[in-house]
Design a protein around this motif. Structure first.
Motif, PDB file in Angstrom:
ATOM      1  N   THR A  78       0.839  -1.205   0.000  1.00  0.00           N
ATOM      2  CA  THR A  78       0.000   0.000   0.000  1.00  0.00           C
ATOM      3  C   THR A  78       0.868   1.248   0.000  1.00  0.00           C
ATOM      4  OG1 THR A  78      -1.724  -1.174   1.213  1.00  0.00           O
ATOM      5  CG2 THR A  78      -1.828   1.226   1.238  1.00  0.00           C
ATOM      6  N   SER A  79       1.892   1.247   0.825  1.00  0.00           N
ATOM      7  CA  SER A  79       2.799   2.389   0.905  1.00  0.00           C
ATOM      8  C   SER A  79       3.509   2.618  -0.430  1.00  0.00           C
ATOM      9  CB  SER A  79       3.814   2.148   2.026  1.00  0.00           C
ATOM     10  OG  SER A  79       4.769   3.163   2.048  1.00  0.00           O
ATOM     11  N   LYS A  80       3.985   1.551  -1.039  1.00  0.00           N
ATOM     12  CA  LYS A  80       4.697   1.669  -2.328  1.00  0.00           C
ATOM     13  C   LYS A  80       3.750   2.152  -3.426  1.00  0.00           C
ATOM     14  CE  LYS A  80       8.602   0.181  -0.713  1.00  0.00           C
ATOM     15  NZ  LYS A  80       9.649   1.147  -0.396  1.00  0.00           N
ATOM     16  N   ALA A  81       2.521   1.675  -3.422  1.00  0.00           N
ATOM     17  CA  ALA A  81       1.550   2.116  -4.430  1.00  0.00           C
ATOM     18  C   ALA A  81       1.233   3.600  -4.250  1.00  0.00           C
ATOM     19  CB  ALA A  81       0.277   1.276  -4.341  1.00  0.00           C
ATOM     20  N   ASN A  82       1.081   4.027  -2.999  1.00  0.00           N
ATOM     21  CA  ASN A  82       0.827   5.451  -2.740  1.00  0.00           C
ATOM     22  C   ASN A  82       2.015   6.316  -3.148  1.00  0.00           C
ATOM     23  OD1 ASN A  82      -1.881   5.575  -1.778  1.00  0.00           O
ATOM     24  ND2 ASN A  82      -1.204   4.648   0.135  1.00  0.00           N
ATOM     25  N   ASP A  83       3.232   5.826  -2.907  1.00  0.00           N
ATOM     26  CA  ASP A  83       4.426   6.556  -3.355  1.00  0.00           C
ATOM     27  C   ASP A  83       4.394   6.738  -4.869  1.00  0.00           C
ATOM     28  OD1 ASP A  83       5.362   6.605  -0.744  1.00  0.00           O
ATOM     29  OD2 ASP A  83       6.865   5.013  -1.054  1.00  0.00           O
ATOM     30  N   ALA A  84       4.045   5.680  -5.575  1.00  0.00           N
ATOM     31  CA  ALA A  84       4.001   5.747  -7.049  1.00  0.00           C
ATOM     32  C   ALA A  84       2.916   6.708  -7.522  1.00  0.00           C
ATOM     33  CB  ALA A  84       3.778   4.353  -7.633  1.00  0.00           C
ATOM     34  N   ILE A  85       1.737   6.632  -6.926  1.00  0.00           N
ATOM     35  CA  ILE A  85       0.639   7.538  -7.302  1.00  0.00           C
ATOM     36  C   ILE A  85       1.055   8.990  -7.080  1.00  0.00           C
ATOM     37  CG2 ILE A  85      -1.622   8.372  -6.485  1.00  0.00           C
ATOM     38  CD1 ILE A  85      -2.041   6.175  -8.395  1.00  0.00           C
ATOM     39  N   ASN A  86       1.691   9.268  -5.949  1.00  0.00           N
ATOM     40  CA  ASN A  86       2.141  10.635  -5.672  1.00  0.00           C
ATOM     41  C   ASN A  86       3.150  11.110  -6.716  1.00  0.00           C
ATOM     42  OD1 ASN A  86       0.487  10.851  -3.420  1.00  0.00           O
ATOM     43  ND2 ASN A  86       2.079  10.139  -2.012  1.00  0.00           N
ATOM     44  N   MET A  87       4.061  10.244  -7.092  1.00  0.00           N
ATOM     45  CA  MET A  87       5.044  10.595  -8.120  1.00  0.00           C
ATOM     46  C   MET A  87       4.362  10.817  -9.469  1.00  0.00           C
ATOM     47  SD  MET A  87       8.079  11.316  -9.043  1.00  0.00           S
ATOM     48  CE  MET A  87       9.342  10.725  -7.971  1.00  0.00           C
ATOM     49  N   ILE A  88       3.406   9.988  -9.790  1.00  0.00           N
ATOM     50  CA  ILE A  88       2.664  10.141 -11.049  1.00  0.00           C
ATOM     51  C   ILE A  88       1.965  11.495 -11.082  1.00  0.00           C
ATOM     52  CG2 ILE A  88       0.676   9.297 -12.375  1.00  0.00           C
ATOM     53  CD1 ILE A  88       1.538   6.426 -11.390  1.00  0.00           C
ATOM     54  N   HIS A  89       1.306  11.868 -10.007  1.00  0.00           N
ATOM     55  CA  HIS A  89       0.614  13.162  -9.961  1.00  0.00           C
ATOM     56  C   HIS A  89       1.601  14.318 -10.080  1.00  0.00           C
ATOM     57  CE1 HIS A  89      -3.245  11.391  -9.408  1.00  0.00           C
ATOM     58  NE2 HIS A  89      -2.974  10.893  -8.224  1.00  0.00           N
TER      59      HIS A  89
END
Length: 179
Positions: A78-89
């Motif tokens: 979950t943490s890694k997915a949120n990190d990726a989403i934040n970077m994508i945004h």
């Protein structure tokens, strides 16, 4: 005398059935001397270092059983997915128009991880259905790989995609110990 013989036979039959049932339902995890359950479990994954680093970051892992270790790894996912989403945004706000389509595709893949794969894995572990937890973890690893491939060689998300993939395959391997 016949009743005593019948009762004795019934008693031994009951012990036999009970012990057979225990053997069928019990998967023994053999832990080498001096090694913790966490270390032993991580040795059965494709990336020992990612496993150990991820689990040691959570104090609850030292007392967790295998299911607990798997649940901790789902939280890491979950943490890694949120990190990726934040970077994508962040990249979408400042990125070039040539990457817009790939970033949008990656955003949908990571949303699928957060909305579909991770809840599936979490619920499956809570309900004692490790096969669905393994499927959710493997799906998350695949989504990260698909995102990476969207960029045709020059991805600004390589670090996040690799982290997501690695944590997900480790989680799937830990869950396999529950099957």
């Amino acid at each position: 005398m016949t009743n005593l013989k019948t009762i004795t036979m019934f008693f031994f039959f009951l012990i036999y059935v009970t012990s057979l049932s225990s053997i069928i339902h019990c998967r023994t995890l053999i832990i080498p001397n001096g090694e913790s359950l966490m270390e032993s479990t991580c040795r059965r994954t494709p990336n020992y270092n990612v496993c150990i680093q991820s689990l040691k970051a959570n104090p609850a892992s030292s007392n967790a059983d295998v299911n607990g270790l798997a649940q901790i790894m789902v939280k890491v996912m979950t943490s890694k997915a949120n990190d990726a989403i934040n970077m994508i945004h962040q990249l979408q706000r400042s990125g070039s128009s040539s990457q817009k389509k790939a970033l949008s595709s990656c955003a949908s893949k990571y949303n699928a991880i957060l909305i579909g794969d991770i809840p599936q894995a979490t619920e499956a572990l809570q309900k004692g259905d490790p096969k669905f937890a393994e499927d959710g973890s493997n799906d998350a690893a695949n989504e990260a790989t698909f995102c990476e491939n969207e960029f045709n060689g020059k991805s600004p998300l390589t670090k996040q995609n690799n982290a997501m993939h690695d944590v997900s395959v480790v989680t799937a391997a830990i869950v396999r110990n529950l099957l």
